[in-house]
Design a protein around this motif. Sequence first.
Motif, PDB file in Angstrom:
ATOM      1  N   THR A 176       0.779  -1.207  -0.137  1.00  0.00           N
ATOM      2  CA  THR A 176      -0.162   0.029   0.130  1.00  0.00           C
ATOM      3  C   THR A 176       0.981   1.466   0.160  1.00  0.00           C
ATOM      4  O   THR A 176       0.486   2.193  -0.579  1.00  0.00           O
ATOM      5  CB  THR A 176      -0.890   0.053   1.338  1.00  0.00           C
ATOM      6  N   GLU A 177       2.231   1.158   0.546  1.00  0.00           N
ATOM      7  CA  GLU A 177       2.877   2.182   0.708  1.00  0.00           C
ATOM      8  C   GLU A 177       3.403   2.708  -0.697  1.00  0.00           C
ATOM      9  O   GLU A 177       3.664   4.021  -0.828  1.00  0.00           O
ATOM     10  CB  GLU A 177       4.166   2.281   1.484  1.00  0.00           C
ATOM     11  N   LYS A 178       3.200   2.291  -1.681  1.00  0.00           N
ATOM     12  CA  LYS A 178       3.404   2.554  -3.107  1.00  0.00           C
ATOM     13  C   LYS A 178       2.351   3.159  -3.790  1.00  0.00           C
ATOM     14  O   LYS A 178       2.474   3.913  -5.045  1.00  0.00           O
ATOM     15  CB  LYS A 178       4.080   1.450  -3.962  1.00  0.00           C
ATOM     16  N   ASP A 179       1.209   2.935  -3.171  1.00  0.00           N
ATOM     17  CA  ASP A 179      -0.071   3.458  -3.776  1.00  0.00           C
ATOM     18  C   ASP A 179      -0.781   4.653  -3.220  1.00  0.00           C
ATOM     19  O   ASP A 179      -1.465   5.456  -3.893  1.00  0.00           O
ATOM     20  CB  ASP A 179      -0.941   2.325  -3.870  1.00  0.00           C
ATOM     21  N   TYR A 180      -0.715   4.768  -1.849  1.00  0.00           N
ATOM     22  CA  TYR A 180      -1.507   5.700  -1.032  1.00  0.00           C
ATOM     23  C   TYR A 180      -0.697   7.232  -0.940  1.00  0.00           C
ATOM     24  O   TYR A 180       0.518   7.427  -1.157  1.00  0.00           O
ATOM     25  CB  TYR A 180      -1.971   5.397   0.033  1.00  0.00           C
ATOM     26  N   SER A 181      -1.639   8.336  -0.852  1.00  0.00           N
ATOM     27  CA  SER A 181      -1.105   9.592  -0.661  1.00  0.00           C
ATOM     28  C   SER A 181      -2.102  10.278   0.152  1.00  0.00           C
ATOM     29  O   SER A 181      -3.273  10.468   0.331  1.00  0.00           O
ATOM     30  CB  SER A 181      -1.507  10.382  -2.126  1.00  0.00           C
ATOM     31  N   VAL A 182      -1.171  10.543   1.643  1.00  0.00           N
ATOM     32  CA  VAL A 182      -1.956  11.010   2.791  1.00  0.00           C
ATOM     33  C   VAL A 182      -2.128  12.444   2.592  1.00  0.00           C
ATOM     34  O   VAL A 182      -1.111  13.132   2.424  1.00  0.00           O
ATOM     35  CB  VAL A 182      -1.470  10.446   4.072  1.00  0.00           C
ATOM     36  N   ARG A 183      -3.548  12.825   2.652  1.00  0.00           N
ATOM     37  CA  ARG A 183      -3.601  14.508   2.870  1.00  0.00           C
ATOM     38  C   ARG A 183      -4.935  14.831   3.569  1.00  0.00           C
ATOM     39  O   ARG A 183      -5.410  13.901   4.090  1.00  0.00           O
ATOM     40  CB  ARG A 183      -3.573  14.964   1.401  1.00  0.00           C
ATOM     41  N   GLU A 184      -5.228  16.089   3.789  1.00  0.00           N
ATOM     42  CA  GLU A 184      -6.190  16.528   4.392  1.00  0.00           C
ATOM     43  C   GLU A 184      -7.451  16.365   3.536  1.00  0.00           C
ATOM     44  O   GLU A 184      -7.631  16.754   2.474  1.00  0.00           O
ATOM     45  CB  GLU A 184      -6.193  18.047   4.786  1.00  0.00           C
ATOM     46  N   ILE A 185      -8.332  15.610   4.282  1.00  0.00           N
ATOM     47  CA  ILE A 185      -9.731  15.317   3.541  1.00  0.00           C
ATOM     48  C   ILE A 185     -10.797  15.662   4.324  1.00  0.00           C
ATOM     49  O   ILE A 185     -10.819  15.277   5.513  1.00  0.00           O
ATOM     50  CB  ILE A 185      -9.847  14.013   2.929  1.00  0.00           C
ATOM     51  N   ARG A 186     -11.791  16.212   4.033  1.00  0.00           N
ATOM     52  CA  ARG A 186     -13.313  16.443   4.631  1.00  0.00           C
ATOM     53  C   ARG A 186     -13.889  14.956   4.663  1.00  0.00           C
ATOM     54  O   ARG A 186     -14.174  14.368   3.605  1.00  0.00           O
ATOM     55  CB  ARG A 186     -14.107  17.330   4.067  1.00  0.00           C
ATOM     56  N   LEU A 187     -14.181  14.512   5.711  1.00  0.00           N
ATOM     57  CA  LEU A 187     -14.756  13.063   6.029  1.00  0.00           C
ATOM     58  C   LEU A 187     -15.987  12.657   5.442  1.00  0.00           C
ATOM     59  O   LEU A 187     -16.110  11.749   4.677  1.00  0.00           O
ATOM     60  CB  LEU A 187     -14.508  12.811   7.579  1.00  0.00           C
ATOM     61  N   THR A 214     -20.815  16.801   9.395  1.00  0.00           N
ATOM     62  CA  THR A 214     -20.089  17.562  10.249  1.00  0.00           C
ATOM     63  C   THR A 214     -19.040  18.111   9.102  1.00  0.00           C
ATOM     64  O   THR A 214     -18.804  17.597   8.069  1.00  0.00           O
ATOM     65  CB  THR A 214     -19.537  17.224  11.529  1.00  0.00           C
ATOM     66  N   ASP A 215     -18.146  18.974   9.695  1.00  0.00           N
ATOM     67  CA  ASP A 215     -16.942  19.582   8.712  1.00  0.00           C
ATOM     68  C   ASP A 215     -15.711  18.718   9.218  1.00  0.00           C
ATOM     69  O   ASP A 215     -14.849  19.435   9.306  1.00  0.00           O
ATOM     70  CB  ASP A 215     -16.942  20.975   8.952  1.00  0.00           C
ATOM     71  N   ASP A 216     -15.588  17.765   9.985  1.00  0.00           N
ATOM     72  CA  ASP A 216     -14.532  17.085  10.447  1.00  0.00           C
ATOM     73  C   ASP A 216     -13.610  16.727   9.453  1.00  0.00           C
ATOM     74  O   ASP A 216     -13.919  16.204   8.238  1.00  0.00           O
ATOM     75  CB  ASP A 216     -14.776  15.667  11.164  1.00  0.00           C
ATOM     76  N   ILE A 217     -12.320  17.161   9.741  1.00  0.00           N
ATOM     77  CA  ILE A 217     -11.310  16.961   8.781  1.00  0.00           C
ATOM     78  C   ILE A 217     -10.216  15.679   9.140  1.00  0.00           C
ATOM     79  O   ILE A 217     -10.095  15.761  10.535  1.00  0.00           O
ATOM     80  CB  ILE A 217     -10.670  18.153   8.460  1.00  0.00           C
ATOM     81  N   VAL A 218     -10.057  14.830   8.534  1.00  0.00           N
ATOM     82  CA  VAL A 218      -8.901  13.762   8.821  1.00  0.00           C
ATOM     83  C   VAL A 218      -7.675  13.900   7.850  1.00  0.00           C
ATOM     84  O   VAL A 218      -7.904  14.440   6.803  1.00  0.00           O
ATOM     85  CB  VAL A 218      -9.586  12.373   8.809  1.00  0.00           C
ATOM     86  N   TYR A 219      -6.670  13.170   8.206  1.00  0.00           N
ATOM     87  CA  TYR A 219      -5.357  13.052   7.278  1.00  0.00           C
ATOM     88  C   TYR A 219      -5.314  11.525   7.046  1.00  0.00           C
ATOM     89  O   TYR A 219      -4.970  10.806   7.673  1.00  0.00           O
ATOM     90  CB  TYR A 219      -4.218  13.428   7.962  1.00  0.00           C
TER      91      TYR A 219
END
Length: 338
Positions: A176-187, A214-219
Motif C-alpha cells: 500500500t505504501e507505493k499507492d496511497y497519498s495521505v492528505r487533508e480530507i473532509r470526511l 459535520t465538517d470534520d477533517i482527517v488526514y
Amino acid sequence: MNGKLYWKQKLPIMLLNFLCMIGLAIFLHMTGNSFDSIFLICFIWIVILTVYFVTSYYNRKMQMEKLLKLTEQLEERYLLSEVMKKPERADDQIYYRLLKLAGKSMLEQVAEVRRERTQYREYVEQWIHEIKTPITAMKLLCENMHSPETKELLVELEKINCFTEQALYYARSEHTEKDYSVREIRLFDVIHQSIAENKYLLLQNRVGIDLQETDDIVYSDEKWVCFILNQLIVNSVKYRTKQPVLKFYTEHQNNQLILCVQDNGIGIEAGDLPRVFDKGFTGQNGRKAAHSSTGIGLYLCKRLCDKLGIGICVDSKGSGTIVRLSFQINDFIQRVQD
C-alpha cells in the motif's frame, strides 16, 4: 540439547571402554600386578573418561544453545547458514555444507515465487485497469437509456465494479505504501463519494441514508478510505432488513475522531464477531442470507486500516451492526483546525 538422548548415544562408547578396562585388568592380573595397581589404573581411566564426557557434553550443549538463540533472532531462518560460524568438527562441517546447499536452494525458490507473485499482481492490476474502460462505457450507455432493464443492468455493473475494485485492492494490499497519498480530507465528502458510487445498489434496495454531517477533517488517503466505506455499504445492503437504513455519524473520543457506520440489518452472531476480519470467514449470516459471500470484504478493510493507521472495530447486538473507524488526531492538527 536433550541430556538423556546425548548419554544414550554415548552408551556404546562407554560400554566399549568398560570392556577394554575389564580386559586390561585381567591382563594386568595375569602378569602379576597387584590388585591396588589394577584398581588405581582403572580409577584413573574412569576419572579421565568421566571428565572427557562431561566436558564434551557441556561444550556441545553451549554450542547448540548458542545456535538455537541465533536462529530465534532471525526473521528468515533459512538464512542461518549465512550467519553461523563454520564448525570445527569434521562431521559438523558436513552438516554445515548440507545446510548451505539447502539454504541456497530455498533462496532460489523464494526468489522465483516472489518473481511469479509480482508478475501475477502486475497482470491483475493491468487487467482490472483494462476492464474498467468497458464497465464505464456500459454504465454511460445504460444511464442514457432509461428503462427498467437498464436500471437492473446499472446495479449489476456497480457490483462488477465493486468486485474488480476488491480484486485490485487485494492485489495491492501488500504494498500500500507505493499507492496511497495521505492528505487533508473532509470526511463527509468521502462518504458522499462512496454513496454516489453505490447509488443504484442503494436505490434498488430502497436503503434510507441518514447523514449527521459535520465538517470534520482527517488526514488519510481519500481513495483507500472510499474503498473501505464501499465495502461497508455493500455489506449493509447484503445483510439488510425489509426497511433498511444506513446511518453515518462521528464521535470525538480523546485524540480520536470516530466515524460510525450503522445499519439496522440482521446483525452478526456474537460467536462470529471475533472472527469477522479473518480472511474467508463468512459466519452464520454468510451461509444463510448471502450465498455469494466471500469473506474478503472486511478482511481487506482491516488490512488497509492497519496500513493507514486507522482503527476498525465491529459491534452488533442481536440486530443491526455498527462499524467504527478511528482516525488519529494529534495536537498539531487540532491547533490547525482551530
